[in-house]
Enzyme design. Structure first.
Site, PDB file in Angstrom:
ATOM      1  N   LYS A 177      29.026  24.827  -4.010  1.00 44.94           N
ATOM      2  CA  LYS A 177      28.724  24.167  -2.996  1.00 44.94           C
ATOM      3  C   LYS A 177      28.558  22.753  -3.412  1.00 44.94           C
ATOM      4  O   LYS A 177      27.718  22.205  -4.106  1.00 44.94           O
ATOM      5  CB  LYS A 177      27.630  24.510  -2.598  1.00 44.94           C
ATOM      6  CG  LYS A 177      27.125  24.289  -0.977  1.00 44.94           C
ATOM      7  CD  LYS A 177      27.094  22.889  -0.653  1.00 44.94           C
ATOM      8  CE  LYS A 177      25.909  22.158  -0.497  1.00 44.94           C
ATOM      9  NZ  LYS A 177      25.665  20.778  -0.298  1.00 44.94           N
ATOM     10  N   GLY A 239      15.083  23.992  -2.906  1.00 41.69           N
ATOM     11  CA  GLY A 239      15.225  25.202  -3.910  1.00 41.69           C
ATOM     12  C   GLY A 239      14.369  26.262  -3.315  1.00 41.69           C
ATOM     13  O   GLY A 239      14.631  27.254  -3.093  1.00 41.69           O
ATOM     14  N   GLU A 258      16.104  24.823 -10.356  1.00 40.31           N
ATOM     15  CA  GLU A 258      15.443  23.790 -11.086  1.00 40.31           C
ATOM     16  C   GLU A 258      14.857  22.771 -10.272  1.00 40.31           C
ATOM     17  O   GLU A 258      15.810  22.345  -9.498  1.00 40.31           O
ATOM     18  CB  GLU A 258      16.437  23.471 -12.312  1.00 40.31           C
ATOM     19  CG  GLU A 258      15.483  22.583 -13.166  1.00 40.31           C
ATOM     20  CD  GLU A 258      15.870  21.290 -13.172  1.00 40.31           C
ATOM     21  OE1 GLU A 258      15.068  20.604 -12.656  1.00 40.31           O
ATOM     22  OE2 GLU A 258      16.896  20.934 -13.850  1.00 40.31           O
ATOM     23  N   CYS A 295      15.322  14.921 -14.364  1.00 40.23           N
ATOM     24  CA  CYS A 295      14.287  15.916 -13.901  1.00 40.23           C
ATOM     25  C   CYS A 295      13.287  15.696 -15.097  1.00 40.23           C
ATOM     26  O   CYS A 295      11.881  16.113 -14.968  1.00 40.23           O
ATOM     27  CB  CYS A 295      14.854  17.403 -14.024  1.00 40.23           C
ATOM     28  SG  CYS A 295      16.566  17.360 -14.052  1.00 40.23           S
ATOM     29  N   GLU A 386       5.850  14.406  -7.659  1.00 43.87           N
ATOM     30  CA  GLU A 386       6.958  13.676  -8.046  1.00 43.87           C
ATOM     31  C   GLU A 386       7.422  12.656  -7.355  1.00 43.87           C
ATOM     32  O   GLU A 386       7.790  12.851  -6.216  1.00 43.87           O
ATOM     33  CB  GLU A 386       7.981  14.790  -8.295  1.00 43.87           C
ATOM     34  CG  GLU A 386       9.059  14.143  -9.205  1.00 43.87           C
ATOM     35  CD  GLU A 386      10.170  15.264  -9.178  1.00 43.87           C
ATOM     36  OE1 GLU A 386      10.450  15.911  -8.397  1.00 43.87           O
ATOM     37  OE2 GLU A 386      11.212  14.949 -10.124  1.00 43.87           O
TER      38      GLU A 386
HETATM   39  P1  NAP Z   1      18.295  18.345  -2.264  1.00 46.43           P
HETATM   40  O1  NAP Z   1      17.859  17.746  -1.083  1.00 46.43           O
HETATM   41  O2  NAP Z   1      17.337  19.448  -2.778  1.00 46.43           O
HETATM   42  O3  NAP Z   1      19.759  18.977  -1.994  1.00 46.43           O
HETATM   43  C1  NAP Z   1      20.433  19.567  -3.230  1.00 46.43           C
HETATM   44  C2  NAP Z   1      21.493  20.424  -2.678  1.00 46.43           C
HETATM   45  O4  NAP Z   1      20.909  21.425  -1.951  1.00 46.43           O
HETATM   46  C3  NAP Z   1      22.372  19.691  -1.693  1.00 46.43           C
HETATM   47  O5  NAP Z   1      23.682  20.167  -1.561  1.00 46.43           O
HETATM   48  C4  NAP Z   1      21.824  19.979  -0.296  1.00 46.43           C
HETATM   49  O6  NAP Z   1      22.728  20.172   0.696  1.00 46.43           O
HETATM   50  C5  NAP Z   1      21.503  21.626  -0.491  1.00 46.43           C
HETATM   51  N1  NAP Z   1      20.265  21.830   0.361  1.00 46.43           N
HETATM   52  C6  NAP Z   1      18.948  21.455   0.482  1.00 46.43           C
HETATM   53  N2  NAP Z   1      18.117  21.955   1.019  1.00 46.43           N
HETATM   54  C7  NAP Z   1      18.767  22.904   1.765  1.00 46.43           C
HETATM   55  C8  NAP Z   1      18.458  23.942   2.701  1.00 46.43           C
HETATM   56  N3  NAP Z   1      17.266  24.082   3.160  1.00 46.43           N
HETATM   57  N4  NAP Z   1      19.299  25.096   2.654  1.00 46.43           N
HETATM   58  C9  NAP Z   1      20.824  24.765   2.120  1.00 46.43           C
HETATM   59  N5  NAP Z   1      20.908  23.956   1.345  1.00 46.43           N
HETATM   60  C10 NAP Z   1      20.123  22.987   0.925  1.00 46.43           C
HETATM   61  O7  NAP Z   1      18.213  17.428  -3.516  1.00 46.43           O
HETATM   62  P2  NAP Z   1      19.114  16.120  -3.594  1.00 46.43           P
HETATM   63  O8  NAP Z   1      19.991  15.968  -2.468  1.00 46.43           O
HETATM   64  O9  NAP Z   1      20.051  16.104  -4.832  1.00 46.43           O
HETATM   65  O10 NAP Z   1      18.103  14.785  -3.597  1.00 46.43           O
HETATM   66  C11 NAP Z   1      17.093  14.832  -2.689  1.00 46.43           C
HETATM   67  C12 NAP Z   1      15.745  14.869  -3.641  1.00 46.43           C
HETATM   68  O11 NAP Z   1      15.759  15.924  -4.342  1.00 46.43           O
HETATM   69  C13 NAP Z   1      15.530  13.448  -4.533  1.00 46.43           C
HETATM   70  O12 NAP Z   1      15.234  12.562  -4.002  1.00 46.43           O
HETATM   71  C14 NAP Z   1      14.587  14.254  -5.309  1.00 46.43           C
HETATM   72  O13 NAP Z   1      13.346  14.166  -5.005  1.00 46.43           O
HETATM   73  C15 NAP Z   1      14.933  15.698  -5.705  1.00 46.43           C
HETATM   74  N6  NAP Z   1      15.686  16.015  -6.818  1.00 46.43           N
HETATM   75  C16 NAP Z   1      15.078  16.752  -7.790  1.00 46.43           C
HETATM   76  C17 NAP Z   1      16.003  16.883  -8.896  1.00 46.43           C
HETATM   77  C18 NAP Z   1      14.946  17.457 -10.306  1.00 46.43           C
HETATM   78  O14 NAP Z   1      14.962  16.807 -11.046  1.00 46.43           O
HETATM   79  N7  NAP Z   1      14.820  18.879 -10.155  1.00 46.43           N
HETATM   80  C19 NAP Z   1      17.147  16.523  -9.121  1.00 46.43           C
HETATM   81  C20 NAP Z   1      17.863  16.061  -8.058  1.00 46.43           C
HETATM   82  C21 NAP Z   1      17.004  15.796  -6.685  1.00 46.43           C
HETATM   83  P3  NAP Z   1      23.264  18.923   1.614  1.00 46.43           P
HETATM   84  O15 NAP Z   1      23.074  17.718   0.747  1.00 46.43           O
HETATM   85  O16 NAP Z   1      24.773  19.212   1.946  1.00 46.43           O
HETATM   86  O17 NAP Z   1      22.439  18.792   2.698  1.00 46.43           O
END
Ligand code: NAP
Length: 522
Positions: A177, A239, A258, A295, A386
């Protein structure tokens, strides 16, 4: 206008109704290519192909999978400068990072290929005792898996990153995905994987890459009955949502997510006496590395109140102010940084340490360090959150007891770091460090947490919410364990057993025979 495509196995397809474009965060403008979110049909086709491919790929010899992984690395390299240009255009990350991340990605693929050729990763165990059943066990792949690309690592944690490499090494077909922030980079890497699959004779469907700009595609994939596990790197919200969906299926599956971490750093008093400047400089660089979008970013620094701690904080703030602000991955990530930061800065009881009135470009992030006393930190959980970006909280604790209380109060973390300049001091902090060990996946001594080595001994995971299952790592060769399950053969004829379990050991791999490790002598 160029059109982005989904890879349904080796077929390029763009049938979905929803379209989207990626953003160039540096220019604050849309990139040209129009991507089509995968349709229901395309999702079904990709998973059906993966299920079909598993019949062959799940039992293919390890050396053939190794050739496939090596070929993916070669094909990624063959994409040349165009891949790096697309990466930079879609992420705002600098050329050096693009280059380094490509090397890490190809290095990971080759490391898994080496692991497969060596063979002992299948953990072959043979128990044969006179008068007892003949019991033999090894690990087998679990089936087709879904990998979510991560926003913050367009190569190393995305299309052919560590999750995909480890799943393909295990023998699991992968449906990616793709992350919408870097769909173009993802599509290029997908083309390399498909080329490599064809070149090395892998079954069609061993790999697919689906685009999406919303959560629907990911949800449909996790709910699909043919999918057997999920790999994810991203937010705690995303997650945990996927974990719930997977747990509510008729047949639940594991989600290896993660997620969030503030990576506490304990600055012990000895360091403050002699090495303040060195560590302040190192930590300033670590806090802003990758614009704080790692991260393992050090979001929490803890010390015991003293003049020396105040001096360390002063130097840290000065060093932070010397560094140039940098671009974030996307306007939405920047917006989220500002929202989370405002929430923390809306609290009372902290002291601002770094300069706030600096001119920055639209998607750039201004680095920020604040200090707060231990009792306030304990009372107000907002300071524990965070803030994804170059933001750190330094906590000034009254004494060791308060430091210990804070460590016990923290959520699970990817890393915990100790800065120490005198080993004799270790005894005073033994209990604190023991408690820190119980909260983290990786304990670091005298270093910064940013920078994760890809090797067999690495743990990149930790108690919730750092990851959804602290028994596993998403970085390093043991990441393969997420995609396998053990199966035991009882009283089977030798010639019908998998080669790794046969008496004659035709693969010549290291095994455990009657609980003694027998070394490969070939
Ligand atoms: P995210 O919002 O968690 O999204 C990651 C992936 O998961 C995207 O492809 C998103 O799809 C999908 N997703 C999110 N929520 C979902 C749900 N409820 N059901 C199904 N799929 C879902 O993370 P991000 O877009 O990478 O970044 C947003 C925030 O995440 C950042 O600002 C940060 O706070 C955090 N982040 C943390 C880490 C870490 O260190 N572990 C790494 C990256 C990001 P779509 O985008 O297609 O909606």
């Amino acid at each position: 206008m160029t059109t982005g495509k989904n890879y349904i196995g080796d077929v390029l397809s763009a049938k979905g109704k929803t379209t989207f474009k990626t953003i160039n965060p540096e220019e604050n403008s849309e990139n040209e290519t129009l991507f089509f979110e995968a349709s229901e049909d395309e999702i079904s086709q990709a998973v059906a192909l993966a299920e079909e491919a598993f019949k062959i790929y799940g039992t293919i010899e390890d050396v053939k999978k190794a050739d496939f992984l090596d070929a993916i690395a070669e094909e990624i390299e063959a994409l040349g400068e165009e891949l790096l240009a697309t990466y930079i255009q879609e992420s705002g990350l600098p050329a050096g990072r693009a280059n380094g991340e490509r090397s890490r990605t190809t290095g990971q693929l080759r490391a898994f290929a080496t692991m497969l050729r060596e063979g002992s990763w299948v953990e072959a165990i043979i128990n044969k005792t006179e008068g007892k059943p003949d019991i033999r066990r090894l690990q087998i792949p679990i089936g087709p898996v879904v990998i979510f690309g991560a926003s913050n690592f367009p190569l190393a944690f995305s299309t052919a990153g560590g999750d995909t490499a480890s799943a393909l090494a295990a023998g699991c077909p992968v449906v990616v995905k793709s992350h919408p922030l870097h769909a173009g980079t993802g599509e290029m890497v997908a083309s390399a994987v498909i080329k490599a699959a064809k070149r090395t004779g892998m079954p069609n469907g061993v790999f697919s890459n689906l685009n999406s700009s919303g959560i629907e595609v990911g949800v449909a994939l996790v709910e699909h009955p043919s999918i057997k596990a999920v790999g994810f790197t991203g937010s705690i919200k995303g997650g945990t949502a996927l974990c719930k969906i997977a747990a509510n299926r008729a047949i639940p599956i594991p989600v290896y997510a993660e997620m969030g971490s503030i990576n506490p750093v304990l600055v012990l008093p000895s360091v403050l006496k002699t090495e303040s400047e060195k560590w302040a400089k190192n930590y300033a660089a670590s806090i802003v590395a990758g614009t704080g979008q790692f991260c393992t970013n050090p979001g929490l620094i803890l010390g015991i109140k003293s003049n020396e701690l105040d001096y360390f904080i002063t130097i840290l703030a000065l060093e932070i102010d010397k560094l140039e602000p940098a671009c974030m991955l996307h306007p939405n990530i920047k917006k989220q940084y500002e929202t989370l930061k405002s929430e923390v800065l809306g609290q009372s009881g902290y002291t601002q340490q770094t300069t706030l009135n600096r001119e920055i470009k639209p998607n750039y992030a201004l680095q920020n360090v604040i200090t707060v006393d231990g009792d306030i930190f304990l009372k107000n959980k907002t300071f524990h959150k965070e803030v994804f970006g170059p933001f750190s909280v330094v906590v000034k604790c009254d004494d060791i007891e308060q430091l210990n209380e804070i460590i016990l109060d923290l959520e699970g973390q990817l890393t915990g770091t100790i800065l120490n300049a005198d080993l004799k001091e270790y005894g005073d902090f033994k209990e604190v460090i023991q408690n820190l060990k119980n909260k983290v996946g990786r304990l670091i001594f005298n270093n910064v947490p940013t920078g994760v080595e890809v090797c067999s001994g690495m743990t990149h995971g930790g108690p919730f919410p750092a990851s959804s299952d602290s028994k596993f790592t998403s970085v390093g060769l043991t990441a393969v364990k997420r995609w396998v399950r053990p199966v035991t053969f009882q009283d089977w004829p030798d010639e019908l057993l998998p080669q790794a379990l046969q008496d004659k050991n035709p693969l010549g791999i290291n095994r455990v025979v009657n609980d003694i490790v027998t070394q490969n002598t070939i």
